[in-house]
Design a protein around this motif. Structure first.
Motif, PDB file in Angstrom:
ATOM      1  N   SER B  45      16.603  40.174  36.735  1.00  9.83           N
ATOM      2  CA  SER B  45      17.710  40.866  36.129  1.00  9.83           C
ATOM      3  C   SER B  45      17.298  42.241  35.648  1.00  9.83           C
ATOM      4  N   ASP B 175      24.516  39.658  38.910  1.00 13.40           N
ATOM      5  CA  ASP B 175      23.523  39.081  37.729  1.00 13.40           C
ATOM      6  C   ASP B 175      23.708  37.701  37.524  1.00 13.40           C
ATOM      7  N   GLU B 176      23.279  36.855  38.131  1.00 12.88           N
ATOM      8  CA  GLU B 176      23.929  35.233  38.015  1.00 12.88           C
ATOM      9  C   GLU B 176      25.178  35.402  37.722  1.00 12.88           C
TER      10      GLU B 176
HETATM   11 MG   LIG Z   1      18.391  37.331  34.366  1.00  9.06          MG
END
Ligand SMILES: [Mg+2]
Ligand SMILES: Nc1ncnc2c1ncn2[C@@H]1O[C@H](COP(=O)(O)OP(=O)(O)OP(=O)(O)O)[C@@H](O)[C@H]1O
Lengths: 217, 254
Positions: B45, B175-176
């Protein structure tokens, strides 16, 4: 009945003074409070500290003392010393004092907004000012309505403090008649007027709250 | 040859005592879909967030489509381009977060048109048809007047994707995007991302969905301990991980 009509004149005049002081103070104190809140949470710690000191001063001393100071003592303060007539002096006192309380409400509201909102806005290219205006403050408004409603109603009642500057607001007008005529009737009427004013505000705030209830969060 | 869409050189970043990025370098070419995988806390991240200036790096260099966002000079001083320039550069990258970050006080449509109107200065009637096309594309046109709180997680994430696309980015960072979703809702979001890949959108996707990475990504980057351990074509990396750390991670995940 005719007596009621007779005292209504001066009481309405007093109400006009009360309303003027309230409205002008409110309209000026809200933006000043917002600016103070933004300054307090800004990255500039010196500014934040300064604002903190200001809030301590304003919330730590009686409003009446502040009003007396601005009216009687300010003219003798070097450099910034000015002699203000009673009405502006009262407004300055209310604005400076209430901005401090509003600032704390705004600050709590702003800090309750998730960091993700700022990041979401930032990656879309919004500037800080755009983010505040379009994303953060509208959400803050919804969250701070209950405490703002409280504080605003308190302001209506606090306007009665201007009697110390010998201004003829609603309460002082009523008291004048009471002392002259030896009847408590004017107090009852004054109470009804205060209740009416705060009722209008309460309903207004409730409406706004309901309008903003269309979304959660 | 055209410069890469993303060119990250030797990125270093520390949070207090923790060195989170320890010399990360990566080029992403136009139309590439790069998946970033790795254990929790490996800096995935942070790496993504450094690329679009949500975090600042301590050392290294980032160029986006040949324009320098940040560079480090010979004395080791890290310099970002001016606020306006960095904002302009970062606007070419859309970002989708794990927790959506939709604006709760705005309807779905308002979420999508907010930035085009406020940032690009488009008129409402110019952007609304475009926004509706995007919502149709992610299958949510019928939700245009809903507030985000009324949507499922998968729907929220698809709105977030439409919102990012409305700014017409050249690069999309994810991000995810499915980590906060119930398993049965990840499919619809992954399908949307897959469709973007088919349109040759350049994408950098941090994900724990190994099947998705293998299938959609042209390249997979494995990060561990703030470093890129290996970055190879998806098929190769999954079939024959070169590094023992990669192998251990994949064994654990699959
Ligand atoms: Mg992360
Ligand atoms: N704002 C921050 N302040 C301090 N430490 C942070 C911050 N953000 C991240 N970290 C730390 O940096 C390290 C890397 O975090 P990062 O979020 O980049 O990892 P990740 O690979 O995305 O992990 P995950 O898969 O759990 O999302 C972690 O040890 C984390 O605790």
């Amino acid at each position: 009945m005719s007596y009621l009509l007779e005292i209504l004149g001066p009481l309405l005049e007093g109400t006009a003074v009360t309303l003027q002081v309230f409205l002008i103070s409110f309209v000026l104190a809200v933006p000043l409070g917002l600016l103070l809140a933004l300054a307090r949470i800004s990255r500039c710690t010196a500014l934040g500290g300064l604002v903190n000191g200001y809030l301590w001063l304003m919330r730590g001393t009686p409003l009446m003392l502040q009003m007396l100071f601005i009216y009687f003592a300010l003219p003798f303060v070097p450099v910034i010393g000015v002699r203000l007539p009673d009405f502006p002096a009262a407004i300055v006192a209310f604005v400076l004092n209430y901005a401090a309380y509003f600032a704390e409400i705004f600050r709590a509201g702003i800090q309750s907004i998730d960091r993700g909102q700022y990041e979401g806005a930032r990656v879309l290219g919004l500037t800080y000012v755009q983010t505040m205006r379009r994303i953060v403050l509208p959400q803050v408004l919804k969250r701070i309505l209950p405490p703002m409603s409280n504080e605003t109603i308190t302001l209506v009642k606090d306007t009665s403090l201007i009697y110390v500057l010998a201004m003829n607001d609603l309460l002082r007008a009523a008291r004048g008649i009471v002392q002259r005529d030896f009847t408590t009737m004017p107090f009852v009427v004054a109470a009804a007027f205060y209740l009416l004013m705060t009722l209008v505000l309460t309903v207004g705030f409730q409406r706004l709250e309901r309008k903003l209830a269309v979304y959660d969060g | 040859m055209a410069s890469p869409m993303i060119e990250a050189r030797d990125l270093h970043k520390r949070f207090a005592a923790v060195e989170v990025l320890r010399g990360v370098s990566l080029d992403v070419e136009r139309g590439e879909v790069v998946a970033v995988i790795g254990p929790s806390g490996s800096g995935k991240s942070t790496f993504l967030r450094c690329l679009n200036h949500l975090e600042t790096i301590d050392r290294g260099r980032i160029d986006i489509e040949g324009e320098t966002l940040v560079a480090t000079d010979a004395d080791g001083v890290c310099r970002y381009s001016s606020d306006a320039t960095s904002r302009r550069i970062c606007r070419r990258m859309g970002m989708v977060f794990q927790h959506f970050n939709l604006f709760p006080h705005l309807t779905v449509l308002q979420n999508v048109i907010e930035a085009p109107i406020t940032v690009k200065g488009l008129r409402r009637d110019e952007i609304v048809p475009q926004a509706e096309d995007l919502l149709r594309k992610v299958g949510l046109l019928d939700k245009r007047e809903s507030y985000p709180s009324r949507l499922s997680g998968g729907q929220k994430q698809r709105v977030a994707i439409a919102r990012a696309l409305a700014m017409e980015p050249d690069i999309m960072l994810f991000d995810e995007p499915t980590s906060a979703l119930d398993p049965e809702l990840t499919g619809e979001v992954l399908r949307t991302i897959r469709e973007l890949a088919e349109e040759h959108m350049t994408m950098l996707v941090v994900t724990h969905e190994m099947a998705f990475a293998r299938e959609v990504a042209s390249r997979v980057v494995f990060m561990d301990g703030g470093e890129i351990v290996e970055a190879r074509p998806a098929r190769d990396l999954f079939a024959s991980p070169a590094h023992p750390r990669t192998r251990a991670f994949l064994d654990h995940m699959l």
